[in-house]
Design a protein around this motif. Structure first.
Motif: not given
Lengths: 222, 242
Positions: A5-13
């Motif tokens: 989930i943190s990778v997804i959040r990082r990419d989205l940001s």
């Protein structure tokens, strides 16, 4: 899972920081679906006949020309090594990167698909079906394109090479995806059958391609 | 047997064998091809429907077999390379890829020229023709990957993976005429129940096929010789640097 989930959040940001990427993707898609009818001429019946194929092509091109956002920018600044190759479950990280790519580049294009369909003079009935088929097969298309992107990661302006490398693997999807909309007496292809086949292709690639791409990225970063 | 194959894959032994046999290979190939084309163009009868146009078959069909066969050997060599990491296997598939694309383009071009008088169209988008076109693109991609000059031959692994991915297309090419109704005729030589082609046409066909095989073996040996010597040269230059 927290990593995932943190990778997804990082990419989205990262994607949201430079908003131009998904605006460009949408604009590119709309420009293609505006140019294709112009090049065909003012024959609306002909356009209606061939519009499913044109919509597929426009969508395919907008994936192929944006696929470099998945790994290349991360490869340039070195974060790809940390994110994918150093993690315990590189395949999972890869899927998370693909999910974030889907959410921020492909989903906006899918939202604008009806507008493209109107430009191409599609019937609403066909339009709903083709949007469903495109949504079902978009993970397949992204995963296949990501193979090409991983192969050509060290090159500048790799879009052309990626296009050449992965085009052969798109042809079955194009055939299956457009057959329900054309008159065909050779193969009795209904909408239901082709959506099942596209779903099968998506699941199959989802099971295999992450491992392949991880292997290719590992070889490339040696 | 194991010893023999090991010797076959030893680069020095391979170079020696290439130097010894390549001339023989070349002249045998040319002779067989000449005999084959003589029988094909002069002795073999014309078709009762197609007339003299049937002679294109003696170019078209053997090249088609070879384009599939060469791709299959590339796939086998890539698999062996990925498992055993023997560099010579990757070199063999690297040298085979341009030969394969030449035969694929011969198939496509002769098919286009044959299709116009026989079917009335240059090209149809049916299963056989499309899958052969895809074979051409896969060859092209493979060659482009081999051409990306990486350090320590890291592209060999990637190219092998791509070659194995592209192997999915080969059964589709082979069986497309049986699985779907196409304008292209179904197989008439390589069938389970024996060939349905008359022997007066079959024998020239086989002669041309074996001639092409020998000639492509010759080309393979020359390309392989170049690759081996090139790698030796590179290795020596690296050694001299340190």
């Amino acid at each position: 899972m927290r990593q995932f989930i943190s990778v997804i959040r990082r990419d989205l940001s990262v994607y949201l920081e430079k908003k131009s990427t998904f605006v460009m993707a949408i604009a590119f898609f709309l420009i293609i679906s505006a140019l294709l009818p112009i090049s065909i001429g003012p024959n609306l019946d002909l356009l209606e006949l061939i519009s499913p194929g044109l919509l597929w092509i426009a969508f395919l091109l907008s994936i192929l020309l944006n696929i470099s956002h998945v790994y290349e920018s991360d490869y340039r600044d070195g974060s790809l090594d940390l994110l994918i190759l150093e993690s315990d479950l590189p395949e999972l990280m890869l899927i998370s990167k693909i999910i974030s790519f889907w959410l921020l580049i492909i989903l906006p294009v899918i939202i604008f698909l009806p507008l493209g369909g109107i430009m191409l003079n599609m019937q609403p009935n066909d339009l709903i079906k083709i949007i469903f088929l495109i949504i079902v097969s978009s993970p397949y298309m992204i995963l296949i394109a990501s193979i090409g992107s991983a192969i050509a990661i060290k090159m500048n302006n790799s879009e052309l090479l990626v296009t050449l490398l992965v085009t052969p693997f798109y042809v079955p999807i194009l055939i299956i995806g457009t057959l329900p909309f054309v008159e065909n007496d050779i193969l009795d292809f209904t909408f239901f059958r082709s959506s099942l086949l596209l779903g099968a292709a998506t699941l199959f690639t989802l099971a295999i391609i992450p491992f392949l791409v991880t292997y290719i990225l590992r070889v490339n970063s040696e | 047997m194991g010893d023999f194959t090991l010797n076959l894959f030893n680069p020095n032994q391979l170079l020696r064998n290439i130097n010894r046999f390549s001339n023989l290979l070349f002249f045998t190939g040319i002779t067989v091809l000449t005999i084959g084309f003589y029988f094909a163009l002069i002795v073999a009868p014309n078709d009762y429907q197609q007339g003299a146009m049937v002679k294109i078959m003696y170019l078209h069909v053997p090249s088609a077999w070879l384009s599939l066969g060469i791709y299959s050997s590339i796939a086998v060599m890539s698999l062996v390379y990925l498992i055993t990491k023997t560099p010579i296997c990757a070199l063999i598939s690297k040298s085979l890829a341009p030969i394969g694309i030449i035969f694929t383009s011969i198939v496509l071009i002769s098919g286009i020229l044959w299709g116009r008088p026989m079917w009335g169209v240059w090209w149809v988008w049916d299963a056989r023709l499309t899958s052969v076109l895809l074979l051409f693109f896969i060859y092209l991609g493979l060659i482009l990957i081999y051409r990306m000059d990486g350090k320590r031959n890291s592209y060999f692994k990637i190219a092998s993976v791509y070659a194995l991915l592209g192997f999915i297309n080969i059964p589709i090419v082979k069986y497309s005429v049986d699985w779907w109704n196409t304008l292209h005729q179904p197989a008439s030589v390589m069938r389970m129940d024996g060939p349905t082609i008359h022997y007066s046409m079959l024998y020239p066909l086989l002669f041309v096929f074996f001639g092409f095989c020998l000639i492509s073996l010759y080309f393979l040996s020359q390309a392989l010789k170049f690759e081996i010597l090139n790698n030796k040269f590179k290795a020596r230059r690296i050694k001299e640097k340190f």
